[in-house]
Design a protein around this motif. Sequence first.
Motif, mmCIF file in Angstrom:
data_model
loop_
_atom_site.group_PDB
_atom_site.id
_atom_site.type_symbol
_atom_site.label_atom_id
_atom_site.label_comp_id
_atom_site.label_asym_id
_atom_site.label_seq_id
_atom_site.Cartn_x
_atom_site.Cartn_y
_atom_site.Cartn_z
ATOM 1 N N GLU A 54 -13.321 -0.678 -1.253
ATOM 2 C CA GLU A 54 -13.270 -2.138 -1.136
ATOM 3 C C GLU A 54 -13.492 -2.590 0.304
ATOM 4 O OE1 GLU A 54 -11.120 -0.205 -2.613
ATOM 5 O OE2 GLU A 54 -10.614 -0.955 -4.608
ATOM 6 N N LEU A 55 -12.934 -1.853 1.269
ATOM 7 C CA LEU A 55 -13.117 -2.213 2.672
ATOM 8 C C LEU A 55 -14.564 -2.046 3.087
ATOM 9 C CD1 LEU A 55 -11.994 -3.082 5.384
ATOM 10 C CD2 LEU A 55 -11.296 -0.705 5.806
ATOM 11 N N LYS A 56 -15.195 -0.947 2.686
ATOM 12 C CA LYS A 56 -16.619 -0.745 2.992
ATOM 13 C C LYS A 56 -17.476 -1.855 2.395
ATOM 14 C CE LYS A 56 -17.092 4.288 3.487
ATOM 15 N NZ LYS A 56 -17.785 5.472 2.919
ATOM 16 N N GLU A 57 -17.204 -2.200 1.151
ATOM 17 C CA GLU A 57 -17.992 -3.225 0.480
ATOM 18 C C GLU A 57 -17.832 -4.576 1.167
ATOM 19 O OE1 GLU A 57 -20.202 -3.106 -1.854
ATOM 20 O OE2 GLU A 57 -19.996 -0.979 -2.403
ATOM 21 N N HIS A 58 -16.633 -4.882 1.638
ATOM 22 C CA HIS A 58 -16.417 -6.150 2.325
ATOM 23 C C HIS A 58 -17.177 -6.182 3.650
ATOM 24 C CE1 HIS A 58 -14.462 -9.832 3.619
ATOM 25 N NE2 HIS A 58 -14.253 -9.245 4.788
ATOM 26 N N ALA A 95 0.816 -1.215 0.000
ATOM 27 C CA ALA A 95 0.000 0.000 0.000
ATOM 28 C C ALA A 95 0.847 1.261 0.000
ATOM 29 C CB ALA A 95 -0.929 0.004 1.215
ATOM 30 N N TYR A 96 2.093 1.177 0.427
ATOM 31 C CA TYR A 96 2.946 2.366 0.426
ATOM 32 C C TYR A 96 3.216 2.882 -0.984
ATOM 33 C CZ TYR A 96 3.729 2.196 5.421
ATOM 34 O OH TYR A 96 3.546 2.231 6.773
ATOM 35 N N ASP A 97 3.018 2.021 -1.988
ATOM 36 C CA ASP A 97 3.211 2.458 -3.375
ATOM 37 C C ASP A 97 2.193 3.519 -3.788
ATOM 38 O OD1 ASP A 97 5.306 0.710 -3.602
ATOM 39 O OD2 ASP A 97 4.129 -0.881 -4.554
ATOM 40 N N VAL A 98 1.036 3.547 -3.100
ATOM 41 C CA VAL A 98 0.008 4.544 -3.435
ATOM 42 C C VAL A 98 -0.305 5.459 -2.244
ATOM 43 C CG1 VAL A 98 -1.073 3.173 -5.255
ATOM 44 C CG2 VAL A 98 -1.804 2.845 -2.883
ATOM 45 N N GLY A 133 -7.744 7.905 -1.350
ATOM 46 C CA GLY A 133 -8.495 7.034 -0.442
ATOM 47 C C GLY A 133 -8.450 5.589 -0.892
ATOM 48 N N SER A 134 -7.330 5.164 -1.384
ATOM 49 C CA SER A 134 -7.168 3.816 -1.931
ATOM 50 C C SER A 134 -7.606 2.749 -0.938
ATOM 51 C CB SER A 134 -5.698 3.586 -2.312
ATOM 52 O OG SER A 134 -5.482 2.258 -2.703
ATOM 53 N N SER A 155 -5.040 6.343 7.329
ATOM 54 C CA SER A 155 -3.850 5.917 6.609
ATOM 55 C C SER A 155 -4.205 4.902 5.528
ATOM 56 C CB SER A 155 -2.862 5.290 7.599
ATOM 57 O OG SER A 155 -1.933 4.461 6.947
ATOM 58 N N THR A 156 -3.649 5.079 4.339
ATOM 59 C CA THR A 156 -3.851 4.127 3.247
ATOM 60 C C THR A 156 -3.358 2.743 3.639
ATOM 61 O OG1 THR A 156 -3.697 5.854 1.561
ATOM 62 C CG2 THR A 156 -3.239 3.593 0.853
ATOM 63 N N ALA A 157 -2.196 2.668 4.294
ATOM 64 C CA ALA A 157 -1.668 1.375 4.729
ATOM 65 C C ALA A 157 -2.611 0.704 5.720
ATOM 66 C CB ALA A 157 -0.289 1.558 5.345
#
Length: 310
Positions: free
Chosen positions: A18-22, A4-7, A13-14, A205-207
């Motif tokens: 997906e987290l909400k949907e899960h 995740a550090y790549d983005v 809000g990467s 945090s994105t991570a």
Amino acid sequence: MNKAYDVSHLYSGSGQHELKEHIAAVEGISAKNISIGSGSQEFLTVMALITKLDGGTVMAANPTYHDLVRYSGWVGTDIKWIDVKKDDMSIDLDAMRAAYTDDIKIIYLCNPNNPIPTVLHKEKLREFCIEMSKKCYVLIDEAYHEYVTDPNYESMAQLAVETDNILVTRTASKIHGFAGIRIGFAFARENLLKLIRQRITGSISTASVHGALASYKDIENIDFVIRKNKESLDIVYNLFEKHNVRYIKSNANFTFFETGIDFSDTKERFLKHGIDVGRPFPPFLTWCRVSTSKPEDMKYFAEIYEKEFT
């Protein structure tokens, strides 16, 4: 999380969608009824702020978890404390009903409660939430939701997305071990979530988001933690039953037991052996809260307990 550090230099809000949907799929609700925060603490303190801005009073059990009530005290909001029941030390919903006054803007319920790990009966809690949400906000803090085995328990998340003025909070800080990484969730109707988001000052945090998504998908690890927590609790239960110590059967990863001596003495005697138990919880100053660690750690706790207190 490393990937995740790549983005993580981006504002996009990467991973949040997906987290909400899960989480929505797991809970059987819509993603529009979920907000992600920097731990559930963020939602608790924002609701305390909303109560202050409305000029209202907070109602809470005594004792209970401190974030919402502590923040309320800091900003000068009055708090109406309702003592837990004397018999089983559970939150007293009937006493809360009886003590309600028009100045109360939010009722805070920690379920399971903390530091006393009791749960509220699902039907009684549901009735209470429906009734009191017509008068004020009702916040149900379900931080220890994943640990509960009591058949009388039920999450109020589904009720919250169907009913005005009800908010349910969860956290990844407990079973997922994200206490220092910070991810939490709020479940409510869209208008209440919007009101909360407008007052949040933190960021996520994105991570943390990508880590939480991986962790919530890792059912095998969640089950492993639940099994190990039960092993640890059983070690403590066996210790207390061996020595006829009064304790509360837990629906979390901690328990509450009676020492019969002042808490400061209890804490000092454990600290000598590298064990740090919980803080004092008035009026239960001859009781102690201990969190579970690995089973081997709880065996050490039992060894030290027998050395110091028996």
